[in-house]
Design a protein around this motif. Structure first.
Motif, PDB file in Angstrom:
ATOM      1  N   GLN B  57       0.818  -1.214   0.000  1.00  0.00           N
ATOM      2  CA  GLN B  57       0.000   0.000   0.000  1.00  0.00           C
ATOM      3  C   GLN B  57       0.850   1.263   0.000  1.00  0.00           C
ATOM      4  OE1 GLN B  57      -3.837  -0.188   1.483  1.00  0.00           O
ATOM      5  NE2 GLN B  57      -3.505  -1.777  -0.016  1.00  0.00           N
ATOM      6  N   MET B  60      -0.568   4.659  -1.121  1.00  0.00           N
ATOM      7  CA  MET B  60      -1.719   5.128  -0.341  1.00  0.00           C
ATOM      8  C   MET B  60      -1.286   6.121   0.728  1.00  0.00           C
ATOM      9  SD  MET B  60      -4.541   3.761  -1.330  1.00  0.00           S
ATOM     10  CE  MET B  60      -5.762   3.755  -0.018  1.00  0.00           C
ATOM     11  N   HIS B  70      -7.392   3.016   5.378  1.00  0.00           N
ATOM     12  CA  HIS B  70      -7.496   1.953   4.386  1.00  0.00           C
ATOM     13  C   HIS B  70      -6.658   0.756   4.774  1.00  0.00           C
ATOM     14  CE1 HIS B  70      -6.844  -0.322   0.680  1.00  0.00           C
ATOM     15  NE2 HIS B  70      -8.072   0.057   0.378  1.00  0.00           N
ATOM     16  N   PHE B  77      -9.324  -7.265   6.344  1.00  0.00           N
ATOM     17  CA  PHE B  77      -9.943  -8.130   5.342  1.00  0.00           C
ATOM     18  C   PHE B  77      -9.088  -9.371   5.101  1.00  0.00           C
ATOM     19  CE2 PHE B  77     -10.078  -9.511   0.912  1.00  0.00           C
ATOM     20  CZ  PHE B  77     -11.426  -9.766   0.742  1.00  0.00           C
ATOM     21  N   PHE B 128     -14.560   6.816   6.952  1.00  0.00           N
ATOM     22  CA  PHE B 128     -14.664   6.888   5.487  1.00  0.00           C
ATOM     23  C   PHE B 128     -16.018   7.504   5.095  1.00  0.00           C
ATOM     24  CE2 PHE B 128     -11.586   3.182   4.448  1.00  0.00           C
ATOM     25  CZ  PHE B 128     -10.605   4.056   4.060  1.00  0.00           C
ATOM     26  N   ARG B 132     -16.911  11.206   3.252  1.00  0.00           N
ATOM     27  CA  ARG B 132     -17.619  11.225   1.991  1.00  0.00           C
ATOM     28  C   ARG B 132     -18.933  12.008   2.070  1.00  0.00           C
ATOM     29  NH1 ARG B 132     -16.585   8.080  -2.452  1.00  0.00           N
ATOM     30  NH2 ARG B 132     -14.905   6.852  -1.565  1.00  0.00           N
ATOM     31  N   ARG B 139     -12.570  15.689  -3.412  1.00  0.00           N
ATOM     32  CA  ARG B 139     -12.289  14.683  -4.444  1.00  0.00           C
ATOM     33  C   ARG B 139     -13.397  13.645  -4.587  1.00  0.00           C
ATOM     34  NH1 ARG B 139      -9.013   9.987  -2.090  1.00  0.00           N
ATOM     35  NH2 ARG B 139      -8.591  10.626   0.041  1.00  0.00           N
ATOM     36  N   HIS B 229     -15.217  -1.548  -6.055  1.00  0.00           N
ATOM     37  CA  HIS B 229     -14.603  -2.428  -5.068  1.00  0.00           C
ATOM     38  C   HIS B 229     -13.897  -3.615  -5.707  1.00  0.00           C
ATOM     39  CE1 HIS B 229     -13.947  -2.588  -0.863  1.00  0.00           C
ATOM     40  NE2 HIS B 229     -14.355  -3.827  -0.724  1.00  0.00           N
ATOM     41  N   HIS B 231     -11.478  -3.411  -7.165  1.00  0.00           N
ATOM     42  CA  HIS B 231     -10.054  -3.118  -7.004  1.00  0.00           C
ATOM     43  C   HIS B 231      -9.374  -4.058  -6.024  1.00  0.00           C
ATOM     44  CE1 HIS B 231     -11.116  -0.886  -3.232  1.00  0.00           C
ATOM     45  NE2 HIS B 231      -9.873  -1.117  -2.898  1.00  0.00           N
ATOM     46  N   ILE B 232     -10.147  -4.663  -5.112  1.00  0.00           N
ATOM     47  CA  ILE B 232      -9.476  -5.517  -4.123  1.00  0.00           C
ATOM     48  C   ILE B 232      -8.852  -6.735  -4.806  1.00  0.00           C
ATOM     49  CG2 ILE B 232     -11.111  -4.737  -2.332  1.00  0.00           C
ATOM     50  CD1 ILE B 232     -12.214  -7.521  -2.176  1.00  0.00           C
ATOM     51  N   THR B 305     -10.347   2.805  -8.415  1.00  0.00           N
ATOM     52  CA  THR B 305     -11.107   2.840  -7.163  1.00  0.00           C
ATOM     53  C   THR B 305     -11.952   4.109  -7.058  1.00  0.00           C
ATOM     54  OG1 THR B 305      -9.489   4.088  -5.889  1.00  0.00           O
ATOM     55  CG2 THR B 305      -9.140   1.720  -6.038  1.00  0.00           C
ATOM     56  N   CYS B 307     -11.010   6.981  -6.456  1.00  0.00           N
ATOM     57  CA  CYS B 307     -10.612   7.746  -5.269  1.00  0.00           C
ATOM     58  C   CYS B 307     -10.400   9.219  -5.594  1.00  0.00           C
ATOM     59  CB  CYS B 307      -9.351   7.161  -4.644  1.00  0.00           C
ATOM     60  SG  CYS B 307      -7.841   7.458  -5.598  1.00  0.00           S
ATOM     61  N   ARG B 309      -7.684  10.780  -6.455  1.00  0.00           N
ATOM     62  CA  ARG B 309      -6.390  11.382  -6.139  1.00  0.00           C
ATOM     63  C   ARG B 309      -5.770  11.967  -7.396  1.00  0.00           C
ATOM     64  NH1 ARG B 309      -3.765   8.110  -1.456  1.00  0.00           N
ATOM     65  NH2 ARG B 309      -5.620   7.518  -0.327  1.00  0.00           N
ATOM     66  N   PRO B 381      -2.762   5.342  -6.517  1.00  0.00           N
ATOM     67  CA  PRO B 381      -2.258   4.338  -5.582  1.00  0.00           C
ATOM     68  C   PRO B 381      -2.255   2.926  -6.157  1.00  0.00           C
ATOM     69  CG  PRO B 381      -4.162   5.522  -4.692  1.00  0.00           C
ATOM     70  CD  PRO B 381      -4.074   5.846  -6.133  1.00  0.00           C
TER      71      PRO B 381
HETATM   72  C1  HEM Z   1      -7.835  -6.690  -0.464  1.00  0.00           C
HETATM   73  C2  HEM Z   1      -8.562  -6.043   0.393  1.00  0.00           C
HETATM   74  C3  HEM Z   1      -9.044  -4.637   0.275  1.00  0.00           C
HETATM   75  C4  HEM Z   1     -10.134  -4.144   0.917  1.00  0.00           C
HETATM   76  C5  HEM Z   1     -11.043  -4.870   1.845  1.00  0.00           C
HETATM   77  C6  HEM Z   1     -10.276  -2.773   0.542  1.00  0.00           C
HETATM   78  C7  HEM Z   1     -11.280  -1.960   1.002  1.00  0.00           C
HETATM   79  C8  HEM Z   1     -11.540  -0.672   0.585  1.00  0.00           C
HETATM   80  C9  HEM Z   1     -12.655   0.152   0.987  1.00  0.00           C
HETATM   81  C10 HEM Z   1     -13.707  -0.226   1.969  1.00  0.00           C
HETATM   82  C11 HEM Z   1     -12.564   1.324   0.319  1.00  0.00           C
HETATM   83  C12 HEM Z   1     -13.514   2.496   0.387  1.00  0.00           C
HETATM   84  C13 HEM Z   1     -12.936   3.666   1.139  1.00  0.00           C
HETATM   85  C14 HEM Z   1     -13.739   4.931   1.007  1.00  0.00           C
HETATM   86  O1  HEM Z   1     -14.957   4.881   0.931  1.00  0.00           O
HETATM   87  O2  HEM Z   1     -13.125   6.015   0.969  1.00  0.00           O
HETATM   88  C15 HEM Z   1     -11.372   1.251  -0.483  1.00  0.00           C
HETATM   89  C16 HEM Z   1     -10.903   2.248  -1.255  1.00  0.00           C
HETATM   90  C17 HEM Z   1      -9.672   2.235  -1.849  1.00  0.00           C
HETATM   91  N1  HEM Z   1      -8.776   1.171  -1.923  1.00  0.00           N
HETATM   92 FE1  HEM Z   1      -9.021  -0.619  -1.127  1.00  0.00          FE
HETATM   93  N2  HEM Z   1      -9.279  -2.424  -0.327  1.00  0.00           N
HETATM   94  C18 HEM Z   1      -8.495  -3.544  -0.523  1.00  0.00           C
HETATM   95  C19 HEM Z   1      -7.370  -3.638  -1.302  1.00  0.00           C
HETATM   96  C20 HEM Z   1      -6.755  -2.552  -1.867  1.00  0.00           C
HETATM   97  C21 HEM Z   1      -5.460  -2.584  -2.484  1.00  0.00           C
HETATM   98  C22 HEM Z   1      -4.568  -3.795  -2.611  1.00  0.00           C
HETATM   99  C23 HEM Z   1      -5.208  -1.322  -2.905  1.00  0.00           C
HETATM  100  C24 HEM Z   1      -3.932  -0.877  -3.578  1.00  0.00           C
HETATM  101  C25 HEM Z   1      -3.132   0.019  -3.096  1.00  0.00           C
HETATM  102  C26 HEM Z   1      -6.357  -0.489  -2.582  1.00  0.00           C
HETATM  103  C27 HEM Z   1      -6.528   0.856  -2.874  1.00  0.00           C
HETATM  104  C28 HEM Z   1      -7.661   1.602  -2.588  1.00  0.00           C
HETATM  105  C29 HEM Z   1      -7.847   2.983  -2.954  1.00  0.00           C
HETATM  106  C30 HEM Z   1      -6.857   3.837  -3.709  1.00  0.00           C
HETATM  107  C31 HEM Z   1      -9.112   3.367  -2.496  1.00  0.00           C
HETATM  108  C32 HEM Z   1      -9.749   4.747  -2.646  1.00  0.00           C
HETATM  109  C33 HEM Z   1      -9.976   5.377  -1.303  1.00  0.00           C
HETATM  110  C34 HEM Z   1      -9.124   6.562  -0.922  1.00  0.00           C
HETATM  111  O3  HEM Z   1      -8.179   6.928  -1.603  1.00  0.00           O
HETATM  112  O4  HEM Z   1      -9.411   7.149   0.124  1.00  0.00           O
HETATM  113  N3  HEM Z   1      -7.262  -1.283  -1.935  1.00  0.00           N
HETATM  114  N4  HEM Z   1     -10.751   0.026  -0.317  1.00  0.00           N
END
Ligand code: HEM
Ligand code: SF4
Ligand code: SF4
Lengths: 262, 435
Positions: B57, B60, B70, B77, B128, B132, B139, B229, B231-232, B305, B307, B309, B381
């Motif tokens: 990460q 991030m 995050h 998770f 979160f 929002r 953003r 989502h 993205h996970i 995602t 996001c 950014r 990210p």
């Molecule tokens: C594998 C389990 C993962 C879970 C359970 C998970 C969960 C979440 C959740 C719940 C959000 C929403 C956040 C919001 O509403 O602002 C989110 C956003 C995001 N996730 Fe994940 N994620 C996972 C993996 C990843 C990975 C591997 C990355 C890579 C770096 C990533 C990058 C992001 C980004 C960039 C956002 C946008 C939110 C922000 O910038 O504030 N996630 N994720």
């Protein structure tokens, strides 16, 4: 102050000599009145240090960067092939340029087309001279001055070079004040991607005005740039904010040339 | 003992996995509607990049608040999934807390740790949600974030909270049952809320929470492909296949290279027609539609995602221009989805719908506002490259449509005629040396 003597590669070759480095001047550096001052400042430094260098002169043509960024791959590659023919004809090995756009294009986009050279931005080349003990910089008139450095996108993010310009500035004994957005997060001046050559799309502000504000926020007396286009954009931005009487916009090469009274 | 719950569970599990695989397969098919692009070089560096950027990460953390929150949700998770494994075993074999006897005294510690993670997840998700919906971070509220994008973002957060709620209460209620496992660190404090209910009700509640939790997870799995989502899953391959070269290096078009080489070759006979190659389809320069993009561009689109950014760092967007790199990604995904659905509705072949990515989704005004500064690429990210798509759209606009802004056409005419973007003679290039 010595007079500037700039040989072309054709002249040098005719005399059976080969320069240490080719100075790629670029279109802005050749034609733009403001940028020409940067070109001359850098040439003076080279001459002062005793680096044997040459320019292509009338044999140099646009690298094709603005054409490529404007989507014209064909025109870009035409320019690239013509330049590569000239460069390879002279067996050029080492290139230095004061323009990050030329730097990026020559370094990254020419090799695949048959143009393989060691390419440096002038901040890197000067830093190399410094480390080799060939260039000595004293703070001179800039000692203690508050300055800020604007990272050119095509030097910084595009090629990961953030330190070479800062190391040079350090030698000038200035007080470096970083802007809110700097290095990886530096804000573009607004000129790249061929924007320099067109009006901006409709919006609420001009990018260079916003960037000038960020520079002015640092209360710097000098805004240092490392790119002729950034220089133009920032100069214009500072003017727009009516600060041109207090705040200068200078290139790294100009800073060094001035400090050394060249 | 009745085998009915096990059978139902097995059926639900199989159906969920089958349905998810089918949809994931469709997305994989859609991604491969894009052009081939070889990114399998240098596996070591690619693995390292994936470990750093996705697992670690790393990008991030440029925004520490979102980064830490995050990280909690992400780590929770990955770890809580170990318990999901136990739940699946229990569900299939009719066991109860299958791992408990094997882990002995460690079991309450481990589940207790999961409970703490669950609470942290709820806290993170609430923040979160607050960022929002209440703080309304800029953003999250750009024009492209209306409608489904906004609903989807909140849905994910609600589902997360519901799942954690079910998990904690399942443990709490169970501890009140005579034969139940004792409570764990967090459920211990929740249990009193449920005390006083009859044993039968507690039984029913415990089973309900168990089913809500696991069915919720399976439903969430099936929701992923319709959501940012996803993205996970895709964050991992997307960072593996990311561009590892200098960001300033734009691809050189190989077809153009051939043509230029022919033109520059003095021995080439300009009238000798190249051997007609009936097989070769007429290649379009650049991209007009999503299928002209590469599979990397399309995987990027499905990974996004949302996001923002990228958009919040974009100089064009910051100064009120229409360009938003996030919108470029969302439009690309929406268009390739539309093309995929069109194919599915027409027996696997695309029926021309008179639409295209450039024009119907992304306007020329957007692509011409880009300064190619790479701020969006740097900010992402998950290593998405919106700039690459913008440049391909420009290639099409300029080379196929000749629709570049007129000032740029003038600039290019200058480059062509006198080797500089301004109307100065090439012969004057060295004038500065004696001025
Ligand atoms: C594998 C389990 C993962 C879970 C359970 C998970 C969960 C979440 C959740 C719940 C959000 C929403 C956040 C919001 O509403 O602002 C989110 C956003 C995001 N996730 Fe994940 N994620 C996972 C993996 C990843 C990975 C591997 C990355 C890579 C770096 C990533 C990058 C992001 C980004 C960039 C956002 C946008 C939110 C922000 O910038 O504030 N996630 N994720
Ligand atoms: S490269 Fe273009 S889209 Fe990306 S941040 Fe810079 S101006 Fe915006
Ligand atoms: S492209 Fe990257 S930075 Fe931009 S919204 Fe998507 S995930 Fe975020």
């Amino acid at each position: 102050m010595s007079t500037l003597h700039v040989p072309t590669l054709a002249q040098m070759t005719a005399e059976g000599k080969a320069p240490e480095v080719l100075f790629w001047v670029g279109c802005a550096g050749s034609f733009d009145d403001r940028a020409k001052k940067i070109t001359k400042a850098f040439a003076k430094i080279l001459q002062h240090v005793g680096v044997s260098f040459a320019v292509l002169g009338t044999e140099e043509g646009c690298t094709g960067d603005p054409a490529k960024r404007a989507g014209n791959e064909f025109l870009f590659q035409m320019q690239a092939m013509m330049n590569i023919q000239v460069l390879n004809g002279y067996e050029v090995k080492h290139i230095v340029t004061t323009c990050p756009h030329c730097f990026n294009t020559l370094k990254n986009e020419y090799p695949e087309l048959g143009g393989n050279y060691t390419v440096e931005h002038h901040s890197q080349f000067l830093n190399g001279l410094l480390k080799a003990g060939r260039l000595k910089i004293e703070g001179g008139q800039f000692r203690g001055k508050k300055i800020t450095f604007h990272d050119p996108c095509y030097l910084g993010r595009a090629n990961g070079e953030y330190e070479a310009p800062r190391e040079l500035l350090e030698k000038l004994d200035v007080e470096l004040r970083e802007m809110r957005r700097c290095k990886q997060n530096g804000l573009c001046c607004g000129a790249g991607g061929a924007q320099m050559f067109k009006e901006a799309e409709k919006g609420t502000a001009e990018i260079n005005h916003v960037r000038a504000d960020e520079a002015l926020e640092t209360k710097a007396e000098i805004v240092v740039a490392g790119c002729p286009f950034c220089n133009t954009m920032l100069t214009d931005g500072v003017k727009n904010r009516e600060k041109e009487a207090e705040v200068q916009v200078l290139d790294l090469a100009e800073m060094i040339a001035l400090a050394e009274e060249l | 003992m009745s085998f009915l719950p096990q059978l139902v569970f097995a059926a639900v599990l199989i159906a969920a996995i089958w349905r998810f695989s089918k949809k994931a397969g469709t997305i994989a098919r859609n991604i491969h509607l894009g052009k081939a692009q070889n990114r399998s070089d240098n596996p070591g560096a690619r693995r390292a990049n994936m470990l750093r950027v996705a697992f670690g990460q790393s990008k991030m953390q440029a925004r520490p608040v979102a980064g830490v929150l995050h990280f909690i949700v992400y780590a929770a998770f990955l770890i809580i999934n170990i318990e999901v494994l136990e739940i699946i075993v229990d569900g299939l074999f009719g066991t109860h807390r299958f791992f408990a006897p094997f882990l002995g005294n460690a079991y309450p510690l481990i589940i207790g740790f999961f409970e703490i993670l669950a609470v942290l997840t709820v806290v993170a998700v609430v923040i979160f949600w607050w960022r929002r919906n209440v703080a309304k971070l800029d953003r999250f509220h750009k024009p492209e974030m209306k409608g489904w994008a906004f609903t989807d973002a909140n849905n994910i957060l609600y589902i997360e909270v519901a799942l954690m709620f079910a998990l904690l209460n399942m443990n709490a209620v169970e501890s009140l049952l005579p034969e139940g496992h004792e409570a764990f660190i967090i459920s211990n404090s929740i249990a009193p809320l449920w005390s006083g209910l009859s044993e039968g009700t507690l039984h029913l509640l415990e089973r309900s929470f168990w089913w809500v939790h696991i069915v919720g997870i399976l439903a969430f799995l099936n929701y992923l492909p319709y959501s940012k989502h996803f993205h996970i899953i895709l964050a991992f391959p997307n960072t593996y296949y990311a561009n590892l070269k200098d960001k300033g290096q734009f691809e050189n078009n190989a077809a153009v290279t051939k043509e230029v080489a022919l033109m520059m070759d003095p021995t080439a006979d300009p009238f000798a027609a190249p051997a007609p190659d009936a097989e070769a389809p007429v290649e379009r320069f650049g991209a007009k539609d999503a299928t002209d993009l590469s599979w990397i561009n399309l995987m990027n689109a499905y990974t996004c995602t949302e996001c923002g950014r990228c958009t919040s760092e974009c100089p064009a967007n910051l100064t009120g221009k229409k360009l938003s790199p996030r919108k470029i990604m969302m439009d690309t995904r929406d268009r390739i989805e539309e093309i995929g659905q069109n194919m599915d509705a027409n027996g696997g072949t695309f029926q021309e719908d008179g639409k295209s990515l450039l024009g119907d989704y992304i306007t020329p005004e957007e692509i011409w506002a880009c300064t190619s500064c790479n701020a969006c690429v740097q900010a992402c990210p998950v290593d998405i490259d919106p700039l690459n798509i913008i440049m391909k759209l420009r290639n099409y606009a300029t080379m196929e449509e000749s629709s570049a802004p007129s000032e740029l056409n003038a600039m290019m005419t200058n480059v062509e005629n006198n080797g500089a973007p301004w109307p100065f003679s090439q012969m004057d290039r060295a004038n500065w040396t004696n001025e």
